[in-house]
Design a protein around this motif. Structure first.
Motif, PDB file in Angstrom:
ATOM      1  N   GLY A 181      96.422 -16.134  64.986  1.00 53.12           N
ATOM      2  CA  GLY A 181      97.325 -15.878  63.845  1.00 53.12           C
ATOM      3  C   GLY A 181      97.986 -15.350  64.279  1.00 53.12           C
ATOM      4  O   GLY A 181      99.023 -14.633  63.785  1.00 53.12           O
ATOM      5  N   HIS A 194     107.301 -19.477  65.598  1.00 53.83           N
ATOM      6  CA  HIS A 194     106.948 -19.722  64.162  1.00 53.83           C
ATOM      7  C   HIS A 194     106.021 -20.865  63.789  1.00 53.83           C
ATOM      8  O   HIS A 194     106.616 -21.777  63.884  1.00 53.83           O
ATOM      9  CB  HIS A 194     108.308 -19.866  62.619  1.00 53.83           C
ATOM     10  N   GLU A 224      97.763 -26.030  59.083  1.00 53.97           N
ATOM     11  CA  GLU A 224      96.092 -25.092  58.374  1.00 53.97           C
ATOM     12  C   GLU A 224      95.963 -23.918  59.702  1.00 53.97           C
ATOM     13  O   GLU A 224      95.488 -24.807  60.795  1.00 53.97           O
ATOM     14  CB  GLU A 224      95.510 -24.948  57.496  1.00 53.97           C
ATOM     15  N   THR A 283      92.437 -22.057  60.097  1.00 49.45           N
ATOM     16  CA  THR A 283      90.504 -20.864  59.925  1.00 49.45           C
ATOM     17  C   THR A 283      90.305 -20.597  60.328  1.00 49.45           C
ATOM     18  O   THR A 283      89.831 -21.318  61.466  1.00 49.45           O
ATOM     19  CB  THR A 283      90.106 -22.287  58.071  1.00 49.45           C
ATOM     20  N   ASP A 304      91.726 -18.508  55.899  1.00 49.45           N
ATOM     21  CA  ASP A 304      92.479 -19.411  56.472  1.00 49.45           C
ATOM     22  C   ASP A 304      94.367 -17.863  56.762  1.00 49.45           C
ATOM     23  O   ASP A 304      94.548 -17.036  56.592  1.00 49.45           O
ATOM     24  CB  ASP A 304      94.079 -18.976  54.956  1.00 49.45           C
ATOM     25  N   VAL A 307      96.902 -18.835  58.904  1.00 44.29           N
ATOM     26  CA  VAL A 307      98.702 -18.736  58.251  1.00 44.29           C
ATOM     27  C   VAL A 307      98.755 -18.389  57.558  1.00 44.29           C
ATOM     28  O   VAL A 307     100.492 -17.273  57.436  1.00 44.29           O
ATOM     29  CB  VAL A 307      98.969 -19.948  57.851  1.00 44.29           C
ATOM     30  N   ASP A 308      98.465 -18.084  56.447  1.00 43.28           N
ATOM     31  CA  ASP A 308      98.733 -17.477  55.203  1.00 43.28           C
ATOM     32  C   ASP A 308      98.717 -16.357  54.610  1.00 43.28           C
ATOM     33  O   ASP A 308      98.750 -15.302  53.870  1.00 43.28           O
ATOM     34  CB  ASP A 308      98.246 -17.660  53.886  1.00 43.28           C
ATOM     35  N   ALA A 309      97.582 -15.034  56.475  1.00 42.69           N
ATOM     36  CA  ALA A 309      96.989 -14.307  55.302  1.00 42.69           C
ATOM     37  C   ALA A 309      98.025 -13.526  55.813  1.00 42.69           C
ATOM     38  O   ALA A 309      98.961 -13.247  56.821  1.00 42.69           O
ATOM     39  CB  ALA A 309      95.395 -13.998  56.615  1.00 42.69           C
ATOM     40  N   GLY A 310      97.509 -11.789  55.844  1.00 45.96           N
ATOM     41  CA  GLY A 310      98.629 -10.897  55.152  1.00 45.96           C
ATOM     42  C   GLY A 310      97.933 -10.480  57.044  1.00 45.96           C
ATOM     43  O   GLY A 310      97.075 -10.220  57.225  1.00 45.96           O
ATOM     44  N   ARG A 337      94.890  -9.707  59.629  1.00 54.89           N
ATOM     45  CA  ARG A 337      94.472 -10.391  60.353  1.00 54.89           C
ATOM     46  C   ARG A 337      94.708 -10.118  61.226  1.00 54.89           C
ATOM     47  O   ARG A 337      93.859 -10.027  62.314  1.00 54.89           O
ATOM     48  CB  ARG A 337      96.007 -10.679  60.905  1.00 54.89           C
TER      49      ARG A 337
END
Lengths: 553, 332
Positions: free
Chosen positions: A59, A66, A71, A73, A78, A80-83, A87
């Motif tokens: 991640g 960028h 995706e 996981t 997930d 990619v979208d995790a804050g 992470r």
């Protein structure tokens, strides 16, 4: 290991890099599945995107990169979208990283064990005391010398191979589910590489950790991975189980990677008795300040021949070259050029003597002045040694560019920064040729290059040798390069010549034990090579241990 | 550690040599100044005879080299000579100027203490604050905080010191009478009073020195952020603050220490303007006054003191930079 859900699942991943406002694709829609306890090898040349993909599995993207789509996981999370908090909670604790250069990746300001216990402490896995005890246990399992004490040293006090193992121990500190190994042995000597490889493989299977093993060395990945994925410029070329991939690669690109190792030049006969060598070292002894580096080194290099000088880092290969060029005047002994002694220091040599000995360097990046055009870089020695100016000089530079297979019209006015690594190395060759020397020292000229590019350079050097009857001193630690290009081999260890002779003899037993150790330490394109070697020698008899044992005998 | 002891001794030796060179420079330069003490003090009544007499009494008629060595041997024995200004010239007709009147050392000592007090107060405040702001600016680089910190400190360092001083007086002494605008401290004052009166000059000086230290801290840390060991720290899941504090800062200490030392030296030697604005009886004012009246022994002693401050602070910075580097602390 047939679980319903893979530990790492990457789908259609797209990563771009942004430099100067322009977007460069780095990964173009790659998929990857990794199950618990499984090791996957990522392989490809530089720029293939292997490191980026490996880091993306954590991640993480480096500055300037960028994730554009797709995706990632990890265990259903997930990434990619995790804050950043989510992470951070995973990194170090459940996913760990082992970097290429342990020497650069350990913080020089803290003791090793302090850095080891940091992740367990921060992630509240265990308190410092307990983590330090665990570290010592891990050092033991990784067969580090003095496991009780080694962690309390600073990184600069520990050798490269040991640091790499300490870093593997650090990655294990929280018993992660996944470790990313990013070229962990690339910076090491072959003999040291083996013990790190064996240690990594052991510990990964002991704790049933899943791993992504990134490397450009096929033979290495064959020892480490269950499956291999080949990448080329951000695209997946193919993926298969290690055995299948080694025996029957499907794609052309993979086959070309495999084929590089088969380049071999016909060995020339040894020079006739009594022929005066172009360069002859006669019991050269040299030292840096008070540290002795060379002891009574003697060898000859004949016209039209390539002498490969091999040995580990610190064995004195490059120092011998410095004595020949006069950069380091020897304490005793002398260097003969066509039978005439050369003055010890380059300062006392005349232009003609200087002209005869030229060098090509390992890092073409730093060996070419970035602010000078190609025409100036090659034109300067033409003017200096041959006295050509104006149109004659330009004509000669054009000829030289043709010789190194670069289009003169296109490259004459370029700057080094506008060239690729292989092209820069070709310019380095042209600069050496510009002096029209008899003898060229090639100092690890291919070790910074990808295998395909390196092969091109070796072929070029071979062609030039045939055309001009050049003598080469080829400094390298890579024995496959030696096999490809050398006529004679000189093996060095601790500043002394251990063994020397014709290549075909050197690659056949019986050897000096050190030559044997070097030769047998080169990974082979056989997935069982490491197992067999370990069976043969025993785990206690590889790497540093073997080297020091030999010193004792 | 034996190596460090040797380095310190070597550096101290070099420092002494530098002091000797500086003493020659100072002596030469001061004596090249136009005008002379006798003329300055006699003013309108400077008859050639009177000037001659004073010059003779002070030894100013001796050759330069001889005067230098007399002065140098005096200094080596701790005697900086007598201040010309303190001598009794009421009978300038030519009688002996009485000795032991006002030695330079007596005159310098209280002023020096005051200067050190002000420099100390400022440093205790400015150094931690600048480093903290620098660390935070590196942590939140390119954020609003970073920009505000940069612009503020740059503005304060770019403005003339007296201007900053008057602004602070306006805000903290006139509009909101919190602090006294005059800093006329004297011997025997109690510590709290002294501190209160030194507050405004200390704040002014803080504004002057913060920018350097803060910006160097920020730059030195950011310089390291691309290092593999910082990436490693991030990949261990450490918080950004921990990464910077534990992994970047310890490796960035050497340049920071050097800038701190330079600024401390400035606090001792370069604060004349601030002293004048706040009427603070420090060494800077004494220096300027002495130049005005050609009081050569005082000027020389001040210069020597300034040089010593620079040399000692830079030596300390070098040693601390060495101590901050584990490669030098723990050789292989």
């Amino acid at each position: 290991m047939t679980e319903k859900e893979p530990l790492v699942r990457i789908r259609n991943l797209n990563i771009i890099g942004i430099t100067d406002e322009t977007e460069v694709p780095i990964i173009n829609g790659v998929d990857l599945d990794l199950h618990r306890g499984e090791v996957i090898g990522l392989i490809g040349e530089s720029g293939a995107g292997k490191s980026t993909l490996g880091l993306a599995a954590m991640g993480f993207t480096r500055d300037g990169c960028h994730i554009r789509g797709g995706e990632v996981t990890f265990d259903g999370i997930d990434l990619v979208d995790a804050g950043p908090e989510i992470r951070r909670e995973l990194l170090g604790k459940r996913i760990a990283y082992v970097a290429q250069s342990a020497a650069a990746s350990f913080n020089p300001a803290h003791r090793i064990i302090r850095q080891h216990s940091e992740a367990p402490m921060v992630h509240s896995v265990m308190p410092r005391q307990q983590s330090e005890e665990d570290a010592i246990d891990l050092y033991n399992r990784l067969r580090l010398p003095n496991p009780e004490e080694i962690g309390f040293r600073y990184p600069h006090q520990v050798s490269g191979g040991q640091l790499q193992r300490a870093m593997t121990a650090m990655a294990m500190s929280c018993r992660p589910d996944l470790i990313i190994f990013d070229e962990p042995t690339t910076a090491l000597d072959v003999t040291t590489q083996i013990e790190v490889l064996a240690a990594i493989r052991d510990i990964v299977s002991q704790f049933n950790t899943a791993a992504i093993y990134i490397t450009h060395d096929l033979a290495v990945v064959a020892q480490m991975a269950d499956r291999i994925k080949v990448l080329f410029r951000g695209d997946e070329v193919e993926e298969a189980a290690t055995g299948t991939m080694m025996k029957s690669p499907k794609e052309e690109y993979t086959k070309s990677l495999w084929a590089v190792r088969s380049f071999q030049r016909k060995q020339k006969p040894l020079a006739k008795k009594g022929e005066v060598p172009v360069i002859s070292l006669q019991s050269v002894t040299a030292a840096y300040a008070t540290t002795p580096v060379l002891r009574e080194v003697s060898f000859d290099i004949h016209r039209g021949r390539t002498v490969a000088v091999v040995g580990e880092s610190g064995s004195g290969k490059s120092t011998a070259a410095r004595c020949i060029t006069g950069l380091l005047p020897p304490l005793s002994g002398q260097v003969l050029n066509n039978g005439n002694p050369l003055p010890a220091s380059f300062r006392q040599r005349n232009r003609e003597q200087l002209r005869q000995i030229q060098m090509i360097y390992q890092m073409a990046d730093t060996a070419l002045n970035p602010r000078m055009k190609i025409s100036e870089i090659i034109g300067r020695p033409v003017e200096f040694y041959l006295g050509l100016t104006g149109n004659e000089k330009k004509k000669r530079v054009f000829q030289l560019l043709e010789q190194i297979e670069l289009d003169p019209a296109q490259y004459y006015n370029r700057l080094p920064t506008e060239l690729s690594g292989g092209q820069k190395q070709r310019i380095g060759i042209a600069r050496a040729l510009a002096a029209e020397p008899e003898f060229i020292i090639c100092d690890e000229v291919t070790s910074a290059l990808d295998q395909l590019v390196a092969e091109g350079i070796l072929k070029l050097l071979a062609k030039l040798q045939d055309q001009m009857d050049l003598a080469y001193m080829f400094i390298t630690h890579d024995l496959s390069t030696v096999r490809a290009i050398a006529d004679e081999v000189v093996v060095m260890k601790d500043g002394e010549v251990v063994e020397s002779g014709a290549k075909n003899k050197m690659f056949k037993p019986p050897h000096h034990p050190y030559t044997d150790l070097l030769l047998s330490s080169v990974p082979e394109m056989d997935e069982n090579w490491l197992d067999e070697l370990l069976d043969q020698r025993g785990v206690e008899n590889i790497g540093d241990a073997a080297v020091s044992k030999m010193a004792g005998n | 550690m034996a190596g460090i002891g040797l380095i310190i001794i070597k550096r101290l030796g070099l420092g002494l040599l530098t002091m000797l060179m500086v003493s020659i420079l100072i002596f030469g330069a001061v004596n090249l100044l136009p005008g002379d003490f006798a003329q300055a003090i006699l003013g309108q009544g400077a008859t050639p005879e009177a000037v001659q007499a004073i010059r003779r009494d002070l030894g100013l008629d001796q050759p330069l080299v001889e005067r230098y060595f007399t002065w140098l041997f005096g200094v080596l024995q701790g005697d900086f000579g007598n201040s010309f200004a303190e001598l009794n010239f009421s009978s300038y007709g030519g009688t002996t100027a009485s000795a032991n009147f006002g030695s330079v050392a007596d005159k310098l000592a209280p002023r020096f203490n005051n200067t050190m007090f002000l420099a100390g107060v400022t440093a205790l405040f400015a150094v931690p604050v600048s480093i903290l702001i620098g660390v935070l600016a590196a942590l939140y680089r390119n954020s609003i905080f970073d920009r505000v910190a940069n612009i503020t400190t740059l503005t304060s360092i770019s403005s003339p010191e007296f201007f900053l001083a008057y602004i602070l007086i306006l805000i903290l002494a006139v509009l909101n009478p919190i602090l006294p605008s005059l800093s006329n401290i004297y011997d025997g004052m109690d510590f709290a009073d002294r501190l209160e009166r030194s507050m405004l000059p200390a704040l002014t000086l803080t504004l002057v020195v913060t920018a350097h230290m803060m910006r160097m801290t920020r730059a030195a840390i950011i310089n390291l952020l691309a290092s593999p060991f910082i990436e490693m720290a991030r990949l261990k899941g450490l918080s950004p603050f921990r990464v910077i504090l534990f992994h970047a800062l310890p490796n960035a200490l050497a340049p920071i220490i050097n800038v701190v030392a330079l600024n401390l030296a400035f606090l001792i030697t370069g604060v004349v303007v601030v002293e004048v604005v706040f009427v603070y009886p420090g060494i800077g004012q004494l220096f300027v006054d002495s130049v005005k009246i050609r009081d050569i022994p005082v000027v020389q002693a001040c210069c020597l003191l300034f040089a010593a401050a620079y040399i000692l602070l830079n030596l300390t910075a070098d040693i601390m930079a060495i101590l901050s580097n584990p490669r030098l602390r723990h050789p292989k």
